[in-house]
Design a protein around this motif. Structure first.
Motif, mmCIF file in Angstrom:
data_model
loop_
_atom_site.group_PDB
_atom_site.id
_atom_site.type_symbol
_atom_site.label_atom_id
_atom_site.label_comp_id
_atom_site.label_asym_id
_atom_site.label_seq_id
_atom_site.Cartn_x
_atom_site.Cartn_y
_atom_site.Cartn_z
ATOM 1 N N TYR A 5 0.833 -1.201 0.000
ATOM 2 C CA TYR A 5 0.000 0.000 0.000
ATOM 3 C C TYR A 5 0.864 1.245 0.000
ATOM 4 O O TYR A 5 1.897 1.300 0.653
ATOM 5 C CB TYR A 5 -0.915 0.041 1.232
ATOM 6 C CG TYR A 5 -1.936 -1.061 1.238
ATOM 7 C CD1 TYR A 5 -3.121 -0.927 0.544
ATOM 8 C CD2 TYR A 5 -1.708 -2.242 1.934
ATOM 9 C CE1 TYR A 5 -4.063 -1.937 0.545
ATOM 10 C CE2 TYR A 5 -2.644 -3.261 1.936
ATOM 11 C CZ TYR A 5 -3.814 -3.098 1.240
ATOM 12 O OH TYR A 5 -4.739 -4.099 1.237
ATOM 13 N N LYS A 7 -0.174 5.201 0.617
ATOM 14 C CA LYS A 7 -1.254 6.149 0.902
ATOM 15 C C LYS A 7 -0.626 7.525 1.072
ATOM 16 O O LYS A 7 -0.224 7.885 2.165
ATOM 17 C CB LYS A 7 -2.017 5.734 2.154
ATOM 18 C CG LYS A 7 -2.607 4.352 2.078
ATOM 19 C CD LYS A 7 -3.261 3.985 3.382
ATOM 20 C CE LYS A 7 -2.483 2.842 3.974
ATOM 21 N NZ LYS A 7 -3.018 2.345 5.208
ATOM 22 N N ALA A 16 -11.716 0.201 3.613
ATOM 23 C CA ALA A 16 -11.181 0.277 2.249
ATOM 24 C C ALA A 16 -10.068 -0.741 2.055
ATOM 25 O O ALA A 16 -10.004 -1.416 1.023
ATOM 26 C CB ALA A 16 -10.682 1.678 1.947
ATOM 27 N N VAL A 20 -10.054 -3.876 -0.556
ATOM 28 C CA VAL A 20 -8.985 -4.129 -1.520
ATOM 29 C C VAL A 20 -8.519 -5.581 -1.424
ATOM 30 O O VAL A 20 -8.410 -6.283 -2.418
ATOM 31 C CB VAL A 20 -7.787 -3.178 -1.288
ATOM 32 C CG1 VAL A 20 -6.585 -3.608 -2.085
ATOM 33 C CG2 VAL A 20 -8.164 -1.755 -1.628
ATOM 34 N N LYS A 23 -11.222 -7.989 -2.774
ATOM 35 C CA LYS A 23 -11.324 -7.933 -4.236
ATOM 36 C C LYS A 23 -10.104 -8.574 -4.895
ATOM 37 O O LYS A 23 -10.230 -9.325 -5.859
ATOM 38 C CB LYS A 23 -11.463 -6.488 -4.710
ATOM 39 C CG LYS A 23 -12.807 -5.894 -4.468
ATOM 40 C CD LYS A 23 -13.661 -6.163 -5.661
ATOM 41 C CE LYS A 23 -14.864 -5.259 -5.670
ATOM 42 N NZ LYS A 23 -15.638 -5.428 -6.875
ATOM 43 N N VAL A 39 -0.874 -1.035 -4.522
ATOM 44 C CA VAL A 39 -2.103 -0.244 -4.446
ATOM 45 C C VAL A 39 -1.727 1.141 -3.938
ATOM 46 O O VAL A 39 -1.172 1.280 -2.852
ATOM 47 C CB VAL A 39 -3.131 -0.906 -3.508
ATOM 48 C CG1 VAL A 39 -4.402 -0.086 -3.453
ATOM 49 C CG2 VAL A 39 -3.418 -2.333 -3.937
ATOM 50 N N PHE A 41 -3.102 5.041 -3.184
ATOM 51 C CA PHE A 41 -4.214 5.955 -3.006
ATOM 52 C C PHE A 41 -3.678 7.381 -2.947
ATOM 53 O O PHE A 41 -2.712 7.660 -2.246
ATOM 54 C CB PHE A 41 -4.961 5.678 -1.698
ATOM 55 C CG PHE A 41 -5.716 4.383 -1.680
ATOM 56 C CD1 PHE A 41 -6.902 4.255 -2.367
ATOM 57 C CD2 PHE A 41 -5.240 3.292 -0.963
ATOM 58 C CE1 PHE A 41 -7.613 3.064 -2.342
ATOM 59 C CE2 PHE A 41 -5.936 2.101 -0.934
ATOM 60 C CZ PHE A 41 -7.125 1.988 -1.623
ATOM 61 N N ALA A 50 -7.497 5.628 -6.928
ATOM 62 C CA ALA A 50 -6.939 4.313 -6.595
ATOM 63 C C ALA A 50 -6.217 3.797 -7.836
ATOM 64 O O ALA A 50 -6.814 3.678 -8.897
ATOM 65 C CB ALA A 50 -8.033 3.342 -6.187
ATOM 66 N N ILE A 52 -3.954 0.605 -9.113
ATOM 67 C CA ILE A 52 -3.549 -0.761 -8.785
ATOM 68 C C ILE A 52 -2.694 -1.297 -9.925
ATOM 69 O O ILE A 52 -3.097 -1.261 -11.083
ATOM 70 C CB ILE A 52 -4.774 -1.678 -8.564
ATOM 71 C CG1 ILE A 52 -5.613 -1.152 -7.401
ATOM 72 C CG2 ILE A 52 -4.319 -3.113 -8.306
ATOM 73 C CD1 ILE A 52 -6.907 -1.909 -7.189
ATOM 74 N N ALA A 70 -12.726 5.991 -1.337
ATOM 75 C CA ALA A 70 -11.729 4.956 -1.620
ATOM 76 C C ALA A 70 -12.366 3.633 -2.025
ATOM 77 O O ALA A 70 -11.849 2.932 -2.899
ATOM 78 C CB ALA A 70 -10.827 4.760 -0.405
ATOM 79 N N THR A 74 -11.530 1.868 -5.547
ATOM 80 C CA THR A 74 -10.925 0.540 -5.526
ATOM 81 C C THR A 74 -11.754 -0.450 -6.333
ATOM 82 O O THR A 74 -11.217 -1.221 -7.128
ATOM 83 C CB THR A 74 -10.794 0.040 -4.073
ATOM 84 O OG1 THR A 74 -9.966 0.952 -3.368
ATOM 85 C CG2 THR A 74 -10.201 -1.335 -4.013
ATOM 86 N N ASP A 75 -13.062 -0.440 -6.126
ATOM 87 C CA ASP A 75 -13.941 -1.346 -6.875
ATOM 88 C C ASP A 75 -13.783 -1.138 -8.377
ATOM 89 O O ASP A 75 -13.679 -2.101 -9.134
ATOM 90 C CB ASP A 75 -15.403 -1.134 -6.474
ATOM 91 C CG ASP A 75 -15.711 -1.658 -5.082
ATOM 92 O OD1 ASP A 75 -14.878 -2.398 -4.522
ATOM 93 O OD2 ASP A 75 -16.786 -1.311 -4.556
#
Length: 171
Positions: A5, A7, A16, A20, A23, A39, A41, A50, A52, A70, A74-75
């Motif tokens: 990650y 951030k 969130a 992640v 998913k 990932v 952010f 987001a 990825i 977020a 992410t989705d």
């Protein structure tokens, strides 16, 4: 799959992060155990971005999504990677084990000039078809590669304004 990650200047809650991981665990079946998901952010103009990037067997899958929060960003990014996999399923079944270039990105400090990032990578020989596939998976407008179809010459494949693709060959 290992998940890293980043951030930057944004506070992402546990929901969130859990989203992640849930998913990405669904995507893990497509990749080897040593796959790495980065990932990232960030927040831009009140919207969460987001980004990825999944690295597996020297293949790169990348998606970026902007949303109000977020979870939605992410989705969208994970769904985009899933679409890439479905769209290129037959090509990927043949290519996931072949070698492609492995970039190493180096962030440069912003100065008076416009150069803000430098990338270095080893050029591995690949076919034009593999280079076009990698460009599409990365969602880039161009891709530098060593063309195994043209005596390992350094080439650039690119997206044309008319919707097609082109290749620039060195002599």
């Amino acid at each position: 799959m290992t998940i890293n990650y980043d951030k930057r200047r944004i506070d992402i809650d546990g929901a969130a992060v859990a989203s992640v991981e849930k998913k990405l665990s669904k995507l893990a079946k497509f990749f080897e155990d040593d796959a790495v998901a980065d990932v990232k952010f960030t927040e831009t103009r009140g919207r969460v971005v987001a980004e990825i990037t999944i690295k597996s067997n020297r293949m790169y899958f990348r998606a970026e999504e902007r949303a109000q929060d977020a979870l939605s960003a992410t989705d969208g990014a994970v769904d985009s990677i899933m679409r890439q996999i479905r769209k290129n399923k037959t090509k990927l079944e043949k290519k996931l084990r072949s070698g492609v270039l492995e970039p190493i990105a180096e962030e440069l400090p912003a100065g008076d000039d416009e150069l803000v990032r430098r990338k270095q990578f080893d050029l591995k020989p690949m076919s034009e078809e593999d280079a076009l596939l990698q460009m599409e998976l990365l969602n880039h407008k161009f891709y530098v590669f060593r063309n195994s179809d043209a005596g390992n010459a350094v080439c650039v494949c690119y997206k044309r304004d008319d919707g097609g693709n082109g290749i620039i060959e060195t002599v």
